[in-house]
Motif scaffolding. Sequence first.
Motif, PDB file in Angstrom:
ATOM      1  N   TYR A 103      15.824   0.967  85.887  1.00 37.84           N
ATOM      2  CA  TYR A 103      16.776   1.018  84.779  1.00 37.84           C
ATOM      3  C   TYR A 103      17.879   0.000  85.024  1.00 37.84           C
ATOM      4  O   TYR A 103      18.281  -0.231  86.155  1.00 37.84           O
ATOM      5  CB  TYR A 103      17.419   2.407  84.683  1.00 37.84           C
ATOM      6  N   GLU A 104      18.368  -0.580  83.944  1.00 36.95           N
ATOM      7  CA  GLU A 104      19.519  -1.466  84.036  1.00 36.95           C
ATOM      8  C   GLU A 104      20.755  -0.684  83.620  1.00 36.95           C
ATOM      9  O   GLU A 104      20.778  -0.046  82.569  1.00 36.95           O
ATOM     10  CB  GLU A 104      19.356  -2.694  83.147  1.00 36.95           C
ATOM     11  N   MET A 105      21.761  -0.714  84.467  1.00 38.11           N
ATOM     12  CA  MET A 105      23.017  -0.033  84.188  1.00 38.11           C
ATOM     13  C   MET A 105      24.053  -1.078  83.784  1.00 38.11           C
ATOM     14  O   MET A 105      24.299  -2.021  84.533  1.00 38.11           O
ATOM     15  CB  MET A 105      23.500   0.730  85.423  1.00 38.11           C
ATOM     16  N   LYS A 161      22.603   3.805  78.400  1.00 43.72           N
ATOM     17  CA  LYS A 161      22.445   3.755  76.946  1.00 43.72           C
ATOM     18  C   LYS A 161      22.598   2.331  76.410  1.00 43.72           C
ATOM     19  O   LYS A 161      22.005   1.982  75.395  1.00 43.72           O
ATOM     20  CB  LYS A 161      23.451   4.682  76.270  1.00 43.72           C
ATOM     21  N   SER A 162      23.374   1.516  77.087  1.00 44.32           N
ATOM     22  CA  SER A 162      23.533   0.118  76.658  1.00 44.32           C
ATOM     23  C   SER A 162      22.204  -0.627  76.682  1.00 44.32           C
ATOM     24  O   SER A 162      21.997  -1.559  75.922  1.00 44.32           O
ATOM     25  CB  SER A 162      24.531  -0.608  77.562  1.00 44.32           C
ATOM     26  N   SER A 163      21.308  -0.218  77.567  1.00 46.41           N
ATOM     27  CA  SER A 163      20.005  -0.862  77.667  1.00 46.41           C
ATOM     28  C   SER A 163      18.929  -0.139  76.868  1.00 46.41           C
ATOM     29  O   SER A 163      17.928  -0.736  76.486  1.00 46.41           O
ATOM     30  CB  SER A 163      19.550  -0.921  79.128  1.00 46.41           C
ATOM     31  N   ASP A 164      19.115   1.164  76.636  1.00 49.40           N
ATOM     32  CA  ASP A 164      18.119   1.960  75.915  1.00 49.40           C
ATOM     33  C   ASP A 164      18.843   2.959  75.017  1.00 49.40           C
ATOM     34  O   ASP A 164      19.212   4.053  75.446  1.00 49.40           O
ATOM     35  CB  ASP A 164      17.210   2.691  76.903  1.00 49.40           C
ATOM     36  N   GLU A 165      19.043   2.574  73.768  1.00 48.81           N
ATOM     37  CA  GLU A 165      19.797   3.400  72.825  1.00 48.81           C
ATOM     38  C   GLU A 165      19.129   4.737  72.518  1.00 48.81           C
ATOM     39  O   GLU A 165      19.764   5.644  71.998  1.00 48.81           O
ATOM     40  CB  GLU A 165      20.023   2.633  71.519  1.00 48.81           C
ATOM     41  N   ASN A 166      17.843   4.873  72.817  1.00 44.68           N
ATOM     42  CA  ASN A 166      17.120   6.096  72.500  1.00 44.68           C
ATOM     43  C   ASN A 166      17.285   7.198  73.535  1.00 44.68           C
ATOM     44  O   ASN A 166      16.859   8.331  73.309  1.00 44.68           O
ATOM     45  CB  ASN A 166      15.630   5.793  72.301  1.00 44.68           C
ATOM     46  N   LEU A 167      17.889   6.875  74.680  1.00 49.39           N
ATOM     47  CA  LEU A 167      18.089   7.888  75.722  1.00 49.39           C
ATOM     48  C   LEU A 167      19.061   8.961  75.244  1.00 49.39           C
ATOM     49  O   LEU A 167      20.005   8.675  74.508  1.00 49.39           O
ATOM     50  CB  LEU A 167      18.686   7.249  76.977  1.00 49.39           C
ATOM     51  N   THR A 168      18.822  10.184  75.672  1.00 44.60           N
ATOM     52  CA  THR A 168      19.764  11.266  75.409  1.00 44.60           C
ATOM     53  C   THR A 168      20.410  11.674  76.718  1.00 44.60           C
ATOM     54  O   THR A 168      19.881  11.385  77.798  1.00 44.60           O
ATOM     55  CB  THR A 168      19.062  12.492  74.787  1.00 44.60           C
ATOM     56  N   ASN A 220      30.458  -0.952  75.208  1.00 43.63           N
ATOM     57  CA  ASN A 220      29.741   0.179  74.623  1.00 43.63           C
ATOM     58  C   ASN A 220      29.743   1.389  75.554  1.00 43.63           C
ATOM     59  O   ASN A 220      29.925   2.524  75.112  1.00 43.63           O
ATOM     60  CB  ASN A 220      28.301  -0.210  74.273  1.00 43.63           C
ATOM     61  N   ALA A 221      29.556   1.150  76.838  1.00 45.23           N
ATOM     62  CA  ALA A 221      29.585   2.254  77.811  1.00 45.23           C
ATOM     63  C   ALA A 221      30.973   2.879  77.859  1.00 45.23           C
ATOM     64  O   ALA A 221      31.112   4.107  77.893  1.00 45.23           O
ATOM     65  CB  ALA A 221      29.162   1.759  79.194  1.00 45.23           C
ATOM     66  N   MET A 222      32.000   2.043  77.848  1.00 41.11           N
ATOM     67  CA  MET A 222      33.362   2.568  77.892  1.00 41.11           C
ATOM     68  C   MET A 222      33.676   3.383  76.632  1.00 41.11           C
ATOM     69  O   MET A 222      34.295   4.448  76.715  1.00 41.11           O
ATOM     70  CB  MET A 222      34.355   1.419  78.047  1.00 41.11           C
ATOM     71  N   ALA A 223      33.245   2.882  75.482  1.00 41.78           N
ATOM     72  CA  ALA A 223      33.478   3.607  74.226  1.00 41.78           C
ATOM     73  C   ALA A 223      32.731   4.941  74.225  1.00 41.78           C
ATOM     74  O   ALA A 223      33.260   5.963  73.757  1.00 41.78           O
ATOM     75  CB  ALA A 223      33.045   2.753  73.041  1.00 41.78           C
ATOM     76  N   GLU A 224      31.524   4.947  74.755  1.00 39.98           N
ATOM     77  CA  GLU A 224      30.746   6.188  74.858  1.00 39.98           C
ATOM     78  C   GLU A 224      31.480   7.211  75.726  1.00 39.98           C
ATOM     79  O   GLU A 224      31.559   8.400  75.391  1.00 39.98           O
ATOM     80  CB  GLU A 224      29.364   5.888  75.428  1.00 39.98           C
ATOM     81  N   LEU A 225      32.033   6.743  76.833  1.00 39.00           N
ATOM     82  CA  LEU A 225      32.782   7.636  77.720  1.00 39.00           C
ATOM     83  C   LEU A 225      34.049   8.159  77.051  1.00 39.00           C
ATOM     84  O   LEU A 225      34.426   9.315  77.240  1.00 39.00           O
ATOM     85  CB  LEU A 225      33.107   6.922  79.033  1.00 39.00           C
ATOM     86  N   GLU A 226      34.704   7.321  76.249  1.00 40.57           N
ATOM     87  CA  GLU A 226      35.865   7.786  75.483  1.00 40.57           C
ATOM     88  C   GLU A 226      35.455   8.883  74.506  1.00 40.57           C
ATOM     89  O   GLU A 226      36.174   9.864  74.330  1.00 40.57           O
ATOM     90  CB  GLU A 226      36.513   6.636  74.720  1.00 40.57           C
ATOM     91  N   ASP A 227      34.297   8.708  73.862  1.00 36.09           N
ATOM     92  CA  ASP A 227      33.802   9.735  72.940  1.00 36.09           C
ATOM     93  C   ASP A 227      33.543  11.057  73.659  1.00 36.09           C
ATOM     94  O   ASP A 227      33.823  12.126  73.128  1.00 36.09           O
ATOM     95  CB  ASP A 227      32.514   9.276  72.246  1.00 36.09           C
TER      96      ASP A 227
END
Length: 135
Positions: free
Chosen positions: A32-34, A75-82, A39-46
């Motif tokens: 996996y690429e991290m 998620k930045s590399s794979d938007e379909n991950l939950t 986008n990752a920072m915004a996701e964490l803010e959410d």
Amino acid sequence: MSKNKKYNNHNRVTGKDLQPKHATMILKGKQYEMNFDLNAMAELEDIFGSLQVAISELKKKKLKAVRSFLYAVLKSSDENLTEFEVGKLIDMNNFTSIEKAITKLINNAFEEDENDEKETSKNVQLYVLVQVIMI
């Protein structure tokens, strides 16, 4: 930032400097690429309400924080991950290595920003001092 390239006595920003901080990790036999990017920072803010709260929870080694950080950087590399699927990638054998990899991504992302902030603060203090002397 590139330390060896100067323009008018200031560090120049190159295209390389603008690349998001990333690393790769093998989890459950898959690479996996991290990416610790905007986008990752915004996701964490959410998830946490603020990036500061997210980092604080990670420092406490909270399980949800580690899962949420891993989710955000994957998620930045794979938007379909939950988040649930990402949770299945974490076990007690790889928890520490995941937490260390995430911490390293964060440190790399903010290391230069903190140095630039300190330099800016010094410049502002010097400017204020010069202004006071001139009065």
